[in-house]
Structures are given as C-alpha cells and as structure tokens.
Design an enzyme around this catalytic site. Structure first.
Site, short mmCIF file in Angstrom:
data_model
loop_
_atom_site.label_atom_id
_atom_site.label_comp_id
_atom_site.label_asym_id
_atom_site.label_seq_id
_atom_site.Cartn_x
_atom_site.Cartn_y
_atom_site.Cartn_z
N PRO A 11 -35.74 10.53 -8.36
CA PRO A 11 -36.64 9.54 -7.76
C PRO A 11 -36.90 9.75 -6.28
O PRO A 11 -36.00 10.12 -5.53
CB PRO A 11 -35.91 8.21 -7.99
CG PRO A 11 -34.48 8.58 -8.18
CD PRO A 11 -34.50 9.92 -8.86
N ARG A 19 -41.64 11.21 3.55
CA ARG A 19 -40.57 10.21 3.41
C ARG A 19 -39.44 10.51 4.40
O ARG A 19 -38.85 11.59 4.35
CB ARG A 19 -40.01 10.32 1.99
CG ARG A 19 -38.74 9.57 1.74
CD ARG A 19 -38.04 10.07 0.49
NE ARG A 19 -36.86 9.25 0.21
CZ ARG A 19 -35.86 9.63 -0.55
NH1 ARG A 19 -35.87 10.80 -1.15
NH2 ARG A 19 -34.83 8.83 -0.74
N TYR A 24 -35.16 14.08 5.84
CA TYR A 24 -35.49 15.05 4.79
C TYR A 24 -36.42 16.17 5.25
O TYR A 24 -36.70 17.09 4.48
CB TYR A 24 -36.10 14.32 3.59
CG TYR A 24 -35.14 13.33 2.96
CD1 TYR A 24 -33.97 13.77 2.35
CD2 TYR A 24 -35.39 11.96 2.98
CE1 TYR A 24 -33.08 12.88 1.78
CE2 TYR A 24 -34.51 11.06 2.41
CZ TYR A 24 -33.35 11.53 1.82
OH TYR A 24 -32.47 10.65 1.26
N ASN A 75 -31.29 17.77 -8.31
CA ASN A 75 -31.21 16.83 -7.20
C ASN A 75 -31.60 15.49 -7.82
O ASN A 75 -32.79 15.21 -8.02
CB ASN A 75 -32.15 17.20 -6.06
CG ASN A 75 -32.02 16.23 -4.90
OD1 ASN A 75 -31.39 15.18 -5.03
ND2 ASN A 75 -32.62 16.58 -3.77
N ALA A 78 -31.21 9.17 -5.72
CA ALA A 78 -30.31 8.02 -5.71
C ALA A 78 -29.56 7.84 -7.04
O ALA A 78 -28.47 7.24 -7.06
CB ALA A 78 -31.11 6.76 -5.39
N HIS A 101 -28.42 18.48 -2.80
CA HIS A 101 -29.01 17.42 -1.97
C HIS A 101 -29.55 18.05 -0.70
O HIS A 101 -28.88 18.91 -0.10
CB HIS A 101 -27.98 16.35 -1.60
CG HIS A 101 -27.40 15.70 -2.81
ND1 HIS A 101 -28.08 14.78 -3.54
CD2 HIS A 101 -26.22 15.90 -3.43
CE1 HIS A 101 -27.34 14.42 -4.58
NE2 HIS A 101 -26.20 15.09 -4.55
N ARG A 108 -23.76 10.37 5.75
CA ARG A 108 -24.63 9.19 5.62
C ARG A 108 -23.83 7.97 5.14
O ARG A 108 -22.61 7.96 5.22
CB ARG A 108 -25.80 9.54 4.70
CG ARG A 108 -26.60 10.75 5.25
CD ARG A 108 -27.78 11.07 4.38
NE ARG A 108 -28.73 9.97 4.34
CZ ARG A 108 -29.73 9.87 3.46
NH1 ARG A 108 -29.90 10.84 2.56
NH2 ARG A 108 -30.55 8.85 3.47
C1 DQA Z 1 -30.78 13.03 -1.78
C2 DQA Z 1 -29.66 12.14 -1.24
C3 DQA Z 1 -29.60 10.82 -1.99
O1 DQA Z 1 -28.55 10.00 -1.47
C4 DQA Z 1 -30.91 10.08 -1.82
O2 DQA Z 1 -30.89 8.88 -2.58
C5 DQA Z 1 -32.09 10.90 -2.17
C6 DQA Z 1 -32.12 12.30 -1.76
C7 DQA Z 1 -30.94 14.31 -0.95
O3 DQA Z 1 -31.59 15.24 -1.46
O4 DQA Z 1 -30.46 14.38 0.19
O5 DQA Z 1 -33.08 10.42 -2.72
O6 DQA Z 1 -30.46 13.40 -3.11
#
Ligand code: DQA
Length: 146
Positions: A11, A19, A24, A75, A78, A101, A108
């Site tokens: 998601p 985003r 990211y 990946n 969440a 990730h 974090r």
């Molecule tokens: C994520 C890290 C997750 O905690 C977050 O909810 C994401 C992206 C990452 O690629 O860093 O949606 O998976």
C-alpha cells in the site's frame, strides 16, 4: 522459460515520488520497476513487478508465485507491521523471499521496528532506497544458483 521472481509492492507505494519525499525520495515506482528490469536482464532473471493497496490481492499474488514463481521480493509497506495473512502466505509459498524497505525502518517510529514477515524471509534490506530492490535481485541470483 525460467519462472519469474515476483516483485510485490504494497500500500501507498504507488505514490512514490510525491509521497513524503524527505523519507522516500523522488524516485517513482515506475522508475524502480525500470531499474529492476534492467538489473534483472543483466543478471539473466525474469521479473514480474506489481503493486496493490489491498492486502488480499497481495495474498493472492503470493499464492500465484507459489505456483508460477521462483522467488519473491516484497515491500509490503505498512502491512509489514500488521499482517499475519502475509506471513502465512509467505510461509505457505516456501519460496526464497527478500523483504525490502526503502527507508531504514529502525530509524523511524517504534511501531515500524517489528515486521511480521522478516521471520520467513531469506533476508531483509532496508534504508538504501531503490537500490534495495537491486541488491535483493543480486542476493536472489546467488541464492537460486546455490
Ligand atoms: C516502507 C516502510 C513502511 O513502514 C511504510 O509503511 C511504507 C514503506 C518502506 O519502503 O520504507 O509504506 O515499507
């Protein structure tokens, strides 16, 4: 034809590029797909690259990979931190899986420090942005050759 590596994205990853770019980056999911396709071609691997915001769709794709894939890069966004269903699907798949990730989840919020899926993954790569997907392909190239 060799079975593809399923590269599954969960998601909100469709929003990459716009985003929370401070976390990211500006790289879009389409950019990541292009980079992954190029590296896979160099390594002689086939990939099937997908994204869904829905947990059940991801579960169904893992079931599909169980029949038609050689390995999984995931990946789960969440859902990493919430989904027993993804854990169960990955366990049932019995395929080498790499958890990726973009961000370093350990730098974090504490709720991101736990992953339901790490325990069934071959390995976990986090904090290297899009490069993580390329590292995962290299890791699986070696693992599939062993
Ligand atoms: C994520 C890290 C997750 O905690 C977050 O909810 C994401 C992206 C990452 O690629 O860093 O949606 O998976």
């Amino acid at each position: 034809m060799d079975k593809p590596i399923y590269v599954l994205n969960g998601p909100n990853l469709n929003l990459l590029g716009s985003r929370e770019p401070e976390i990211y980056g500006r790289t879009t999911l389409a950019d990541i797909e292009a980079m992954a396709r190029a590296r896979a071609a160099d390594l002689g691997l086939a990939i099937d690259f997908r994204q869904s915001n829905e947990e059940g769709v991801l579960v169904n794709w893992i079931h599909e990979a169980r029949e038609k894939g050689s390995a999984i890069i995931i990946n789960a966004g969440a859902y990493t931190h919430t989904s027993v269903a993804l854990l169960d699907a990955l366990t049932a798949a019995e395929l080498p899986a790499v958890e990726v990730h973009l961000s370093n989840i350990f730098k974090r919020e504490s709720f991101r420090h736990h992953s339901y899926i790490s325990g069934v993954a071959l390995g976990v790569i986090c904090g290297f942005g899009a490069t993580g997907y390329l590292l995962a392909l290299e890791a699986l190239k070696n693992a599939l050759n062993d």
